[in-house]
Design a protein around this motif. Structure first.
Motif, PDB file in Angstrom:
ATOM      1  N   ASP A  62     -45.105   4.528   1.477  1.00  0.00           N
ATOM      2  CA  ASP A  62     -45.977   4.614   0.508  1.00  0.00           C
ATOM      3  C   ASP A  62     -47.266   5.085   0.879  1.00  0.00           C
ATOM      4  N   PHE A  63     -47.096   4.967   2.338  1.00  0.00           N
ATOM      5  CA  PHE A  63     -48.203   5.170   3.142  1.00  0.00           C
ATOM      6  C   PHE A  63     -48.901   5.961   4.066  1.00  0.00           C
ATOM      7  N   THR A  64     -49.264   6.368   4.855  1.00  0.00           N
ATOM      8  CA  THR A  64     -50.119   7.668   5.416  1.00  0.00           C
ATOM      9  C   THR A  64     -50.024   6.971   7.115  1.00  0.00           C
ATOM     10  N   PRO A  65     -49.243   6.853   7.747  1.00  0.00           N
ATOM     11  CA  PRO A  65     -49.707   6.781   9.282  1.00  0.00           C
ATOM     12  C   PRO A  65     -50.988   6.722  10.034  1.00  0.00           C
ATOM     13  N   GLY A  66     -51.657   5.616  10.659  1.00  0.00           N
ATOM     14  CA  GLY A  66     -52.293   5.254  10.673  1.00  0.00           C
ATOM     15  C   GLY A  66     -53.938   5.475   9.770  1.00  0.00           C
ATOM     16  N   GLU A  67     -53.320   4.822   8.375  1.00  0.00           N
ATOM     17  CA  GLU A  67     -53.899   4.229   8.346  1.00  0.00           C
ATOM     18  C   GLU A  67     -54.358   2.544   8.447  1.00  0.00           C
ATOM     19  N   LEU A  68     -55.493   1.896   8.023  1.00  0.00           N
ATOM     20  CA  LEU A  68     -55.278  -0.022   7.866  1.00  0.00           C
ATOM     21  C   LEU A  68     -54.534  -0.834   6.706  1.00  0.00           C
ATOM     22  N   LEU A  69     -53.398  -1.393   7.472  1.00  0.00           N
ATOM     23  CA  LEU A  69     -52.288  -1.222   6.743  1.00  0.00           C
ATOM     24  C   LEU A  69     -52.336  -3.235   6.620  1.00  0.00           C
ATOM     25  N   GLY A  70     -52.703  -3.744   8.151  1.00  0.00           N
ATOM     26  CA  GLY A  70     -52.091  -4.929   7.903  1.00  0.00           C
ATOM     27  C   GLY A  70     -53.067  -5.991   7.325  1.00  0.00           C
ATOM     28  N   CYS A  71     -54.649  -5.519   6.397  1.00  0.00           N
ATOM     29  CA  CYS A  71     -55.565  -6.041   6.472  1.00  0.00           C
ATOM     30  C   CYS A  71     -54.765  -6.643   5.040  1.00  0.00           C
ATOM     31  N   VAL A  72     -55.324  -7.478   4.539  1.00  0.00           N
ATOM     32  CA  VAL A  72     -55.178  -7.394   2.772  1.00  0.00           C
ATOM     33  C   VAL A  72     -55.335  -6.298   1.716  1.00  0.00           C
ATOM     34  N   SER A  73     -56.344  -5.620   1.864  1.00  0.00           N
ATOM     35  CA  SER A  73     -56.229  -4.400   0.699  1.00  0.00           C
ATOM     36  C   SER A  73     -55.222  -2.806   1.557  1.00  0.00           C
ATOM     37  N   GLY A  74     -54.749  -2.792   2.765  1.00  0.00           N
ATOM     38  CA  GLY A  74     -53.009  -2.624   2.919  1.00  0.00           C
ATOM     39  C   GLY A  74     -52.670  -2.526   2.402  1.00  0.00           C
ATOM     40  N   GLU A  75     -52.756  -4.106   2.732  1.00  0.00           N
ATOM     41  CA  GLU A  75     -50.910  -4.778   1.741  1.00  0.00           C
ATOM     42  C   GLU A  75     -49.169  -4.406   2.984  1.00  0.00           C
ATOM     43  N   LEU A  76     -50.050  -3.867   3.652  1.00  0.00           N
ATOM     44  CA  LEU A  76     -48.445  -3.261   4.338  1.00  0.00           C
ATOM     45  C   LEU A  76     -47.910  -2.237   3.207  1.00  0.00           C
ATOM     46  N   GLY A  77     -48.624  -1.595   2.684  1.00  0.00           N
ATOM     47  CA  GLY A  77     -47.648  -0.260   2.651  1.00  0.00           C
ATOM     48  C   GLY A  77     -47.028  -0.744   1.150  1.00  0.00           C
ATOM     49  N   LEU A  78     -46.487  -2.002   0.770  1.00  0.00           N
ATOM     50  CA  LEU A  78     -45.414  -2.249   0.253  1.00  0.00           C
ATOM     51  C   LEU A  78     -45.527  -2.867  -1.110  1.00  0.00           C
ATOM     52  N   ARG A  79     -46.859  -2.623  -2.165  1.00  0.00           N
ATOM     53  CA  ARG A  79     -46.656  -2.624  -3.764  1.00  0.00           C
ATOM     54  C   ARG A  79     -46.425  -2.068  -4.333  1.00  0.00           C
ATOM     55  N   VAL A 124     -65.537  -5.977   7.315  1.00  0.00           N
ATOM     56  CA  VAL A 124     -66.523  -6.775   6.975  1.00  0.00           C
ATOM     57  C   VAL A 124     -66.817  -5.695   6.219  1.00  0.00           C
ATOM     58  N   GLY A 125     -67.285  -4.072   6.260  1.00  0.00           N
ATOM     59  CA  GLY A 125     -67.352  -3.547   5.564  1.00  0.00           C
ATOM     60  C   GLY A 125     -67.395  -2.506   4.738  1.00  0.00           C
ATOM     61  N   GLY A 126     -65.987  -3.570   4.236  1.00  0.00           N
ATOM     62  CA  GLY A 126     -65.083  -2.662   3.321  1.00  0.00           C
ATOM     63  C   GLY A 126     -63.897  -2.079   4.003  1.00  0.00           C
ATOM     64  N   TYR A 127     -62.719  -1.268   3.063  1.00  0.00           N
ATOM     65  CA  TYR A 127     -61.909  -0.982   3.334  1.00  0.00           C
ATOM     66  C   TYR A 127     -62.121   0.110   3.559  1.00  0.00           C
ATOM     67  N   PRO A 128     -61.567   1.008   5.364  1.00  0.00           N
ATOM     68  CA  PRO A 128     -62.164   2.395   5.443  1.00  0.00           C
ATOM     69  C   PRO A 128     -62.095   3.376   4.982  1.00  0.00           C
TER      70      PRO A 128
END
Length: 387
Positions: A44-61, A13-17
């Motif tokens: 292409d991501f840092t382990p510990g990031e929020l990846l499961g939401c829309v902005s996280g994109e599972l680190g796949l883009r 709700v408060g935006g991507y961390p």
């Protein structure tokens, strides 16, 4: 080139961390039993990031677009005008999560002639109509074991939350601004000495049993695949050949069996009535394993002392879902398998699956649910389809 559609849960709700509570997460390279964690060529991501939401994109883009593929990410999955419905007809791969599932029904699969693969970022592919996927010649895969320990920890937490009646006590000192000791302890007990059982002794069920053993409880389990005798002896387990035998003797029951036709609505009024009065149920498997309204009736009558879990149907549930307001509950949204630690593993696992698929290499058998026109790999051991 392929079109990949990811259906992920909405951003916070408060935006991507912009930052996280911890600077790192532990590095896990293997699971109990010897299976290794996902081994993609890169991430292409840092382990510990929020990846499961829309902005996280599972680190796949970056990975997908560098290969020339089209990547669409959305949380909009319900109704005829949803992004899922609009994008599905020319999509090759759908990626979804159990926590925010894209229900791939027979009708949706029938409207997606190019659909070749469904990938679950996590564990559990019951949101895919498996008979239709088989008929369609699809591959269905999931990242087995990626969040099993996460779910087992959550289940143990909810067992303790129910037995000690944590939620009302917390409410007294926060929402109600009180200090009502008698009210807070009038339904609180010790877990020590209780009879505790699990339905389903796969990866999660076994992990729950191992975590409960130090609590000095008597452990029971039911599974069609009986555990080796040395495991039963090590954990002091009593095996039950059927669910009624298990349910009738335990004070606490934790559900860890897959959802399939034989387990749907298994816990109905009759089975709940066969349990000890004042028993507790924790369900981190699938909501449809229990009869929704039978659970509410059992809590209202006192047959059940408490019900907790983090699985609902549908997901997300409507505002008037009775589990939101039933008594003696400790429900959470479907979060048990989506800790930041788990997200690093299941995101890496999705990439590994996609790398194999794009490059024509075999996908690990433990990741496969449907392949080659039938149940395969883990799917052949965990699921059934109507013949």
């Amino acid at each position: 080139m392929a079109k990949i559609l990811s259906v992920l849960y909405p951003d916070p709700v408060g935006g991507y961390p912009p930052a996280y509570a911890r600077d790192e997460i532990p590095t896990i390279t293997g699971y109990p039993g010897g299976q290794t964690t996902p081994t993609p060529e890169a991430i292409d991501f840092t382990p510990g990031e929020l990846l499961g939401c829309v902005s996280g994109e599972l680190g796949l883009r970056r990975f997908l677009e560098d290969r020339g593929h089209t990547y669409v990410v959305t949380s909009d999955k319900e109704g005829p005008d949803s992004v899922l419905e609009r994008e599905l007809p020319d999509t090759d791969v759908v990626i979804s999560q159990p926590f925010w599932p894209a229900y791939l029904t027979a009708e949706r699969i029938g409207r997606a002639p190019r659909l070749k693969m469904a990938v679950t970022a996590g564990i559990g592919s019951d949101h895919v109509d498996l008979p239709s996927a088989i008929a369609h010649g699809m591959t269905v895969a999931e990242v087995t074991f990626s969040n099993s320990i996460s779910v087992s920890e959550h289940a143990v937490m909810q067992i303790l939350t129910l037995v000690h009646d944590f939620v009302p006590a917390h409410d007294w000192v926060t929402t109600k601004q009180g200090w009502n000791i008698a009210d807070s302890v009038s339904r609180a007990y010790d877990l020590e000495g209780m009879q505790v059982g699990v339905l389903g002794s796969g990866r999660i069920g076994q992990a729950v049993l191992r975590r409960l053993k130090p609590f000095a409880v008597t452990l029971h389990y039911c599974d069609v695949h009986r555990l080796p005798s040395d495991v039963e002896e090590e954990l002091g387990l009593t095996w039950h050949p059927d669910v009624r035998s298990l349910a009738s003797v335990v004070d606490v029951l934790s559900i860890h069996t897959p959802l399939h036709p034989q387990t749907q609505n298994l816990f109905d009024d009759e089975l709940l009535g066969a349990m000890k009065r004042g028993a507790y149920i924790v369900n981190t498997a699938r909501a449809l394993i229990v009869d929704r309204d039978a659970v509410v009736r059992a809590l209202n009558s006192g047959q059940l002392a408490g019900y907790a879990g983090d699985v609902w149907y549908p997901q997300p549930p409507p505002p008037d879902h009775p589990w939101r307001t039933m008594p003696h509950e400790a429900m959470t949204p479907h979060v048990s398998g989506s800790t930041l630690s788990a997200q690093a593993r299941y995101s890496a696992g999705v990439r590994e699956i996609l790398e194999c698929w794009f490059d024509g290499r075999p996908i690990r058998s433990e990741y496969l649910i449907v392949d080659g026109g039938g149940l395969a790999g883990t799917g052949a051991r965990s699921y059934t389809v109507a013949g």
